[in-house]
Design an enzyme around this catalytic site. Structure first.
Site, PDB file in Angstrom:
ATOM      1  CG  ASP A   2      -1.967   1.048   1.209  1.00 36.49           C
ATOM      2  OD1 ASP A   2      -1.990   1.837   0.255  1.00 36.49           O
ATOM      3  OD2 ASP A   2      -2.765   1.118   2.158  1.00 36.49           O
TER       4      ASP A   2
ATOM      5  CB  CYS B  45      -5.719   5.950  -1.078  1.00 39.26           C
ATOM      6  SG  CYS B  45      -4.402   6.779  -0.186  1.00 39.26           S
TER       7      CYS B  45
END
Length: 441
Positions: free
Chosen positions: A326, A379
């Protein structure tokens, strides 16, 4: 009466909000700036600051029409705070006359803005008289209309030509509070019943996610301290099941969570599997949050404070069955939760962060066993941090295969009154996912 029970004057909140807004203009994250606010002011200032950041483009456009030259920074921050709070009457948290009065009072009590108090009063009184005409005069300005920097708007128009309006509209709405149930301790159905009993309205929001009709403090959520749930956006909840799907179930697997803080995905991996998880985080404060989160959930992982891009500092030489990366990114997909990000980021940040992602992706790929899987996610909505990054990686790594993956998830918001479809991802942040498998020799 206890002095601590007295209401906080609005001028104090406005001064603190202006300080936070100015800090973001100077490159400080909104979270860090709000953390520096006096505790008794913090909740109100956060609410005001979020409102300001969602309307700052319009406020700055109006300020240009009210002021012939840019005011000094503190006075400008106060003026833009007032305009952001007042320009749309239906959403204004205070009536305009109170806001003008208290903004001027804030300036008078602020040594850095005292000399501009009369100037601020004149600008805001003019805005009171000419509001409709002034707002209409800014309607042709895309920054005022969409409340995002122009470079950001143009990038979305280029990369998502059919969806950029939807993205910007969703990004400027308040995100819901979404929960992930710890399946080791309860079920979605049982937890929905517990919420109902506690008087908290909620509905399923796609997959196992539960979306609250109205945000509440976690201390009011039944079973929170006992680890029955975590707060996690619906898009982020896709990571753990996606990585685990297809991994061996007849033996314990070794998983690396490379940029793990604050530990949401780490916890989800352990809720769904008996894997041996190594969680890395470069920041010691954020690394401690991983451990705290796992303790609350009743789960265990090996947590190290280390740079994932420097395996020579922490790797034991054994290959991983799966890796979750991530990666650090612009956070362009989560501005509805962190509305300061759009004003904090600069156009040059995209390439700089993409270079970090490229280095991390290449480094961690070498730690994956043949047949293993790496889930790359950010994100972000920008292709340089998503689809373009992965295509470049595939070009230079012929042993990598892209498995079926969501790719760029466009943020979606459900306005009040809209229907909420059952068992479909509906109200979620923007994300990018690519699931990569290493071919065996």
């Amino acid at each position: 009466m206890n002095p601590n029970d007295e209401p906080i004057p609005l001028w104090r909140q406005l001064n603190a909000t202006a300080t936070v807004v100015q800090a973001v203009r100077d490159g400080v994250s909104g979270t860090a700036a709000i953390d520096q606010v006096a505790p008794e002011l913090r909740p109100g200032v956060q609410a005001l600051a979020f409102h300001v950041w969602r309307n700052l483009g319009r406020a700055e456009a109006l300020r240009k029409r009210l002021a012939a030259k840019l005011p000094p920074p503190t006075a400008d921050a106060l003026l833009c705070v007032a305009l952001a709070l007042a320009w749309k009457d239906a959403e204004a948290p205070y009536d305009m006359f109170t806001l003008v009065n208290q903004t001027v009072e804030a300036a008078k009590r602020n040594s850095a803005a005292r000399a501009q108090a009369n100037f601020l009063n004149a600008c805001l009184r003019r805005f009171l008289r000419e509001r409709d005409a002034l707002v209409a005069s800014t309607d042709a300005d895309p920054v005022a209309v969409w409340n995002h920097p122009l470079w950001w708007i143009k990038r979305l128009q280029q990369e998502h030509p059919s969806q950029w309006r939807e993205i910007l509209t969703a990004s400027n709405r308040q995100a819901p509070m979404t929960l992930r149930v710890n399946v080791r301790k309860t079920t979605s159905a049982d937890y929905l019943a517990a919420l109902k009993q506690a008087g908290i309205a909620a509905h399923t929001g796609g997959g196992a996610a539960i979306v609250l009709e109205r945000a509440v403090g976690v201390q009011h959520l039944p079973g929170f301290e006992q680890g029955h749930l975590s707060v996690q956006d619906g898009a982020a909840q896709m990571a753990a099941p996606m990585l685990l799907d297809g991994l061996p179930r007849d033996r314990s697997v070794r998983i690396l969570d490379a940029c793990a803080a604050p530990g949401g995905k780490t916890g989800h991996l352990l809720e769904l599997s008996d894997a041996a998880v190594l969680a890395l985080e470069i920041d010691p404060v954020r690394s401690a949050r991983i451990t705290q989160s796992l303790q609350r959930l009743g789960l265990q992982a090996r947590v190290l404070t280390a740079d994932a891009a420097r395996p020579q500092d922490w790797w034991d030489g054994r290959l991983f069955d799966a890796i979750l990366l991530d990666a650090p990114c612009t956070a362009s997909g989560i501005v509805r939760r962190h509305p300061d990000v759009r004003w904090l980021r600069r156009a040059t940040d995209v390439a700089q962060l993409a270079a970090i992602q490229k280095r991390m992706l290449q480094t961690l790929w070498s730690l994956l066993r043949p047949g293993g899987r790496l889930l790359y996610c950010t994100c972000s909505l920008f292709q340089a941090e998503g689809s373009a990054q992965v295509q470049t990686f595939l070009t230079h790594n012929t042993d990598a295969v892209l498995l079926p993956s969501p790719g760029h998830l466009i943020p979606r918001s459900v306005a009040k009154g809209d229907a909420v479809p059952d068992n479909e991802p509906c109200d979620h942040d923007g994300f990018y996912y690519a699931l990569l498998q290493k071919q065996e020799a």
